[in-house]
Motif scaffolding. Structure first.
Motif, short mmCIF file in Angstrom:
data_model
loop_
_atom_site.label_atom_id
_atom_site.label_comp_id
_atom_site.label_asym_id
_atom_site.label_seq_id
_atom_site.Cartn_x
_atom_site.Cartn_y
_atom_site.Cartn_z
N LEU A 195 -22.42 106.73 -63.70
CA LEU A 195 -22.27 105.63 -64.66
C LEU A 195 -22.94 105.99 -65.99
CD1 LEU A 195 -21.22 102.80 -65.20
CD2 LEU A 195 -23.31 101.91 -64.16
N ASP A 196 -24.12 106.60 -65.93
CA ASP A 196 -24.81 107.04 -67.15
C ASP A 196 -23.98 108.09 -67.89
OD1 ASP A 196 -26.95 105.39 -66.60
OD2 ASP A 196 -28.22 107.01 -65.80
N ILE A 197 -23.39 109.02 -67.16
CA ILE A 197 -22.57 110.07 -67.77
C ILE A 197 -21.36 109.43 -68.46
CG2 ILE A 197 -21.06 112.05 -67.31
CD1 ILE A 197 -22.99 112.67 -64.91
N PHE A 198 -20.68 108.53 -67.77
CA PHE A 198 -19.50 107.90 -68.36
C PHE A 198 -19.87 107.09 -69.59
CE2 PHE A 198 -16.35 104.44 -68.61
CZ PHE A 198 -15.26 105.22 -68.96
N ARG A 199 -20.94 106.34 -69.52
CA ARG A 199 -21.38 105.55 -70.67
C ARG A 199 -21.71 106.44 -71.86
NH1 ARG A 199 -26.05 102.21 -69.50
NH2 ARG A 199 -25.45 101.03 -71.33
N LEU A 200 -22.31 107.60 -71.60
CA LEU A 200 -22.60 108.56 -72.66
C LEU A 200 -21.31 109.07 -73.29
CD1 LEU A 200 -24.80 110.24 -74.13
CD2 LEU A 200 -24.49 111.97 -72.34
N LEU A 201 -20.32 109.38 -72.45
CA LEU A 201 -19.04 109.86 -72.97
C LEU A 201 -18.35 108.77 -73.80
CD1 LEU A 201 -17.65 111.83 -69.91
CD2 LEU A 201 -18.65 112.76 -72.02
N VAL A 202 -18.46 107.53 -73.38
CA VAL A 202 -17.86 106.42 -74.14
C VAL A 202 -18.54 106.30 -75.50
CG1 VAL A 202 -17.58 103.91 -74.22
CG2 VAL A 202 -17.03 105.16 -72.12
N ARG A 203 -19.86 106.42 -75.53
CA ARG A 203 -20.59 106.34 -76.80
C ARG A 203 -20.19 107.46 -77.75
NH1 ARG A 203 -24.90 104.92 -73.42
NH2 ARG A 203 -25.83 106.97 -73.56
N HIS A 204 -19.74 108.58 -77.20
CA HIS A 204 -19.37 109.73 -78.03
C HIS A 204 -17.86 109.91 -78.15
CE1 HIS A 204 -23.37 111.25 -78.89
NE2 HIS A 204 -23.69 110.74 -77.71
N ALA A 205 -17.13 108.86 -77.85
CA ALA A 205 -15.67 108.90 -78.01
C ALA A 205 -15.35 108.80 -79.50
CB ALA A 205 -15.04 107.74 -77.24
N PRO A 206 -14.31 109.40 -79.96
CA PRO A 206 -13.30 110.13 -79.21
C PRO A 206 -13.59 111.62 -79.05
CG PRO A 206 -12.56 109.92 -81.46
CD PRO A 206 -13.92 109.22 -81.37
N ASP A 207 -14.66 112.11 -79.69
CA ASP A 207 -14.92 113.55 -79.69
C ASP A 207 -15.41 114.11 -78.37
OD1 ASP A 207 -14.15 113.66 -82.37
OD2 ASP A 207 -16.19 113.21 -83.05
N GLY A 208 -16.12 113.30 -77.59
CA GLY A 208 -16.66 113.76 -76.33
C GLY A 208 -17.86 114.68 -76.52
N LEU A 209 -18.28 115.30 -75.43
CA LEU A 209 -19.44 116.19 -75.43
C LEU A 209 -19.17 117.38 -74.53
CD1 LEU A 209 -22.27 113.54 -74.94
CD2 LEU A 209 -21.90 114.89 -77.01
N VAL A 210 -19.78 118.51 -74.87
CA VAL A 210 -19.71 119.66 -73.97
C VAL A 210 -20.75 119.48 -72.87
CG1 VAL A 210 -18.75 121.24 -75.70
CG2 VAL A 210 -21.23 121.09 -75.41
N GLN A 211 -20.55 120.17 -71.77
CA GLN A 211 -21.39 119.98 -70.59
C GLN A 211 -22.87 120.21 -70.89
OE1 GLN A 211 -19.96 121.85 -67.06
NE2 GLN A 211 -21.87 121.56 -65.96
N GLY A 212 -23.19 121.20 -71.67
CA GLY A 212 -24.59 121.46 -72.00
C GLY A 212 -25.25 120.32 -72.74
N ASP A 213 -24.51 119.69 -73.64
CA ASP A 213 -25.05 118.54 -74.38
C ASP A 213 -25.29 117.35 -73.45
OD1 ASP A 213 -25.05 119.89 -76.78
OD2 ASP A 213 -23.12 119.07 -77.43
N ILE A 214 -24.37 117.14 -72.51
CA ILE A 214 -24.55 116.05 -71.54
C ILE A 214 -25.80 116.31 -70.71
CG2 ILE A 214 -23.55 114.88 -69.54
CD1 ILE A 214 -20.77 115.70 -70.70
N ALA A 215 -25.94 117.55 -70.23
CA ALA A 215 -27.10 117.92 -69.40
C ALA A 215 -28.41 117.68 -70.16
CB ALA A 215 -26.98 119.37 -68.96
N ARG A 216 -28.45 118.09 -71.41
CA ARG A 216 -29.67 117.91 -72.21
C ARG A 216 -29.98 116.44 -72.47
NH1 ARG A 216 -27.91 122.51 -74.35
NH2 ARG A 216 -26.67 121.58 -75.99
N ARG A 217 -28.97 115.69 -72.84
CA ARG A 217 -29.20 114.28 -73.19
C ARG A 217 -29.65 113.45 -71.99
NH1 ARG A 217 -26.46 112.68 -78.21
NH2 ARG A 217 -25.59 114.55 -79.10
N LEU A 218 -29.16 113.82 -70.79
CA LEU A 218 -29.51 113.05 -69.59
C LEU A 218 -30.55 113.76 -68.73
CD1 LEU A 218 -25.99 111.68 -68.60
CD2 LEU A 218 -27.82 110.51 -69.82
N ASP A 219 -31.01 114.92 -69.18
CA ASP A 219 -32.02 115.71 -68.46
C ASP A 219 -31.58 115.96 -67.01
OD1 ASP A 219 -34.38 117.16 -68.28
OD2 ASP A 219 -35.52 115.43 -67.58
#
Length: 91
Positions: free
Chosen positions: A19-43
């Protein structure tokens, strides 16, 4: 939306981390995020993140695009709006 599709989406979001991952992707729509950025932002370690991203993509809530050697994940905003409409249809 059919109940079976909705159940698949709810199952994907039943994990707090997903749910945290999806919410993060929604906040960064429409561009999205690369996997490394997701990992860093959510530790989250990248190895654990891959498992959760696969479940989110499999549910249809996000899609992935290759950018050179990186994978960019983008939220499926129309599907998110459909699931909200499904939930509020009878309310």
């Amino acid at each position: 939306m059919q109940t079976q599709q909705a159940s698949k989406i709810f199952e994907a979001l039943s994990s707090g981390l997903r749910l945290d991952i999806f919410r993060l992707l929604v906040r960064h729509a429409p561009d999205g995020l690369v996997q490394g950025d997701i990992a860093r932002r959510l530790d989250i370690p990248s190895t654990n993140l891959s498992f959760h991203l696969r479940a989110i993509v499999h549910s249809g809530l996000a899609h992935v695009e290759r950018e050179g050697r990186f994978m960019r994940y983008k939220a499926n905003i129309p599907l998110m709006l459909d699931i909200v409409a499904y939930l509020t249809e009878e309310c």
